[in-house]
Write an enzyme that holds these catalytic residues in place. Sequence first.
Site, PDB file in Angstrom:
ATOM      1  N   SER A   1     -31.031 -53.305 -37.559  1.00 18.87           N
ATOM      2  CA  SER A   1     -31.713 -53.876 -36.392  1.00 18.87           C
ATOM      3  C   SER A   1     -33.210 -54.001 -36.662  1.00 18.87           C
ATOM      4  O   SER A   1     -34.049 -53.509 -35.907  1.00 18.87           O
ATOM      5  CB  SER A   1     -31.467 -53.023 -35.137  1.00 18.87           C
ATOM      6  OG  SER A   1     -31.732 -53.776 -33.976  1.00 18.87           O
TER       7      SER A   1
ATOM      8  N   LYS B   1     -30.026 -60.960 -32.457  1.00 21.75           N
ATOM      9  CA  LYS B   1     -30.252 -61.103 -33.900  1.00 21.75           C
ATOM     10  C   LYS B   1     -29.092 -61.827 -34.581  1.00 21.75           C
ATOM     11  O   LYS B   1     -29.266 -62.404 -35.660  1.00 21.75           O
ATOM     12  CB  LYS B   1     -30.465 -59.727 -34.539  1.00 21.75           C
ATOM     13  CG  LYS B   1     -31.779 -59.049 -34.162  1.00 21.75           C
ATOM     14  CD  LYS B   1     -31.930 -57.709 -34.882  1.00 21.75           C
ATOM     15  CE  LYS B   1     -33.293 -57.057 -34.639  1.00 21.75           C
ATOM     16  NZ  LYS B   1     -33.428 -56.467 -33.319  1.00 21.75           N
TER      17      LYS B   1
ATOM     18  N   SER C   1     -30.866 -56.523 -28.820  1.00 25.47           N
ATOM     19  CA  SER C   1     -30.837 -56.841 -30.258  1.00 25.47           C
ATOM     20  C   SER C   1     -29.611 -57.609 -30.719  1.00 25.47           C
ATOM     21  O   SER C   1     -29.572 -58.044 -31.873  1.00 25.47           O
ATOM     22  CB  SER C   1     -30.961 -55.549 -31.077  1.00 25.47           C
ATOM     23  OG  SER C   1     -32.300 -55.125 -31.124  1.00 25.47           O
TER      24      SER C   1
END
Length: 494
Positions: free
Chosen positions: A328, A160, A157
């Site tokens: 997230s 991102k 993640s």
Amino acid sequence: MAEPVEEPSNRPSDPWGRIKNLKSKRNGSNTWQVVAGSAVLGLVVATGAVLAAGPWDNGQRKAERQLAAAEHPTGGVHHGRRLPGAPEPAPSAPAVLGALDTVTRSAPQDPASLRTALAPLIAAPELGTQVAASVVDTATGEQLYGRGAATPMTPASTVKIATATAALSALGPDHRIATTVRLSEDGRTLTLVGGGDPTLDTAALRSLATTAAKALGGDGEDPVRLAYDTSRYTGPVRHPIGKNPNIAPVTALMVDEGRLDDSDRGPADRSKDPAGDAARAFAAELTAAGVTVGGEPRAARPAAGARTVATHRSAPLSALVERTLTNSDNDIAEALARQTAIAKGESADFAGARRAVTTELKKLRVPTAGARLADGSGLDRQGRVTPALLTTLLARAADPERPGLRPVLTGLPVAGFTGTLSTRYRDTTGTPGLIRAKTGTLTGVNSLAGTVVDPQGRLLAFAFLASGSTVPADAEAALDALAAALTGAGGTAG
């Protein structure tokens, strides 16, 4: 096909207890004295760790405060570790975090001291079989520490950060995603047109229905047909990872991220047909507004000559970026990637989003060699980025000449206080408030990338990417220790 993400557990844990165990395994390295001492230093420097990122209003992120006031839901995979009985954290910590300008920033960081502090920590077996790292001074862009900084790794993640930066660069922080209702020339068909806003909710549908009902006029007895349009996005709606509770089918029309329960974050059962469900919910709102809807909603584009009679706009992109990073949120991340694709004239699918985000990063002069932006969320294990790419992005976001990128920093979870770091760094040997970082977790992959204020008051950007770990909680604790060491290493440099 990507391996399914390991669902987060609510296991009781004592992350800093694990760090104490790591210390004993390393024969009592005095590096831990540096980490412990940083907690005391934190009481002084933590009066300023976060405001370096801006934009703030009386000590709180503007977008965050707006979201809190509106009680918007959040979502995404949980990368933190909850303590038994721990209360939910406040959305921000203005009493702890003050202005960075209150500390001295004249003394440089000492790379040699930094290497000494990080050496025993980055060798922790808990991190797995491969670890790569980069630490840079955001003011100068100088790399202070590197270990495989140009090595492509699975980011999970932390990708991102790249998705959010590209979206802000391409669209601007004030951009809003529009969902519209269009009425055919004969007044007999309404079409709900999805713009790609996964945060659309029931209240928004109700407002659209009320406005559309007024545009129809009449007594509501003549039935209207209802259609819904998802053509803004193209390609497969399923993420390459397949059906997974961490993400809904990626479509231009959905309500509450396609969640089928009352959850607002983390894994959840998702709708198999988010667009159809949204249209049916809109039909119910039209009925409540006095409109007679004939038949079931059908997928179709608006007829030629149809006019827009109602519009709902999402929160500003700055708020969506903050929400994506803090929690997230995979659904918003994929939406940001597609919005970037649309802005760059690419196809609004996974391939087009990959091309668009990569193009925008190159425009920002970010080192993209070896990078593969497989998706916007980091769920795809085929994605690759380097630690240097992530730290360069964080430095760009900290650049005073690029205020439009600042939400990338303000959206990062605050250690011990917000988002996926709310339950980490809770022990007194930690550094609550001094670290802001995006977490990343896939099976066997753990990552952490963000910013930290060093003892000289300088804002450092860091990225630690690890793979081959077997115990996620231990890997997280080892990553936390690396970031915590940055708050005290080099404290005597001058």
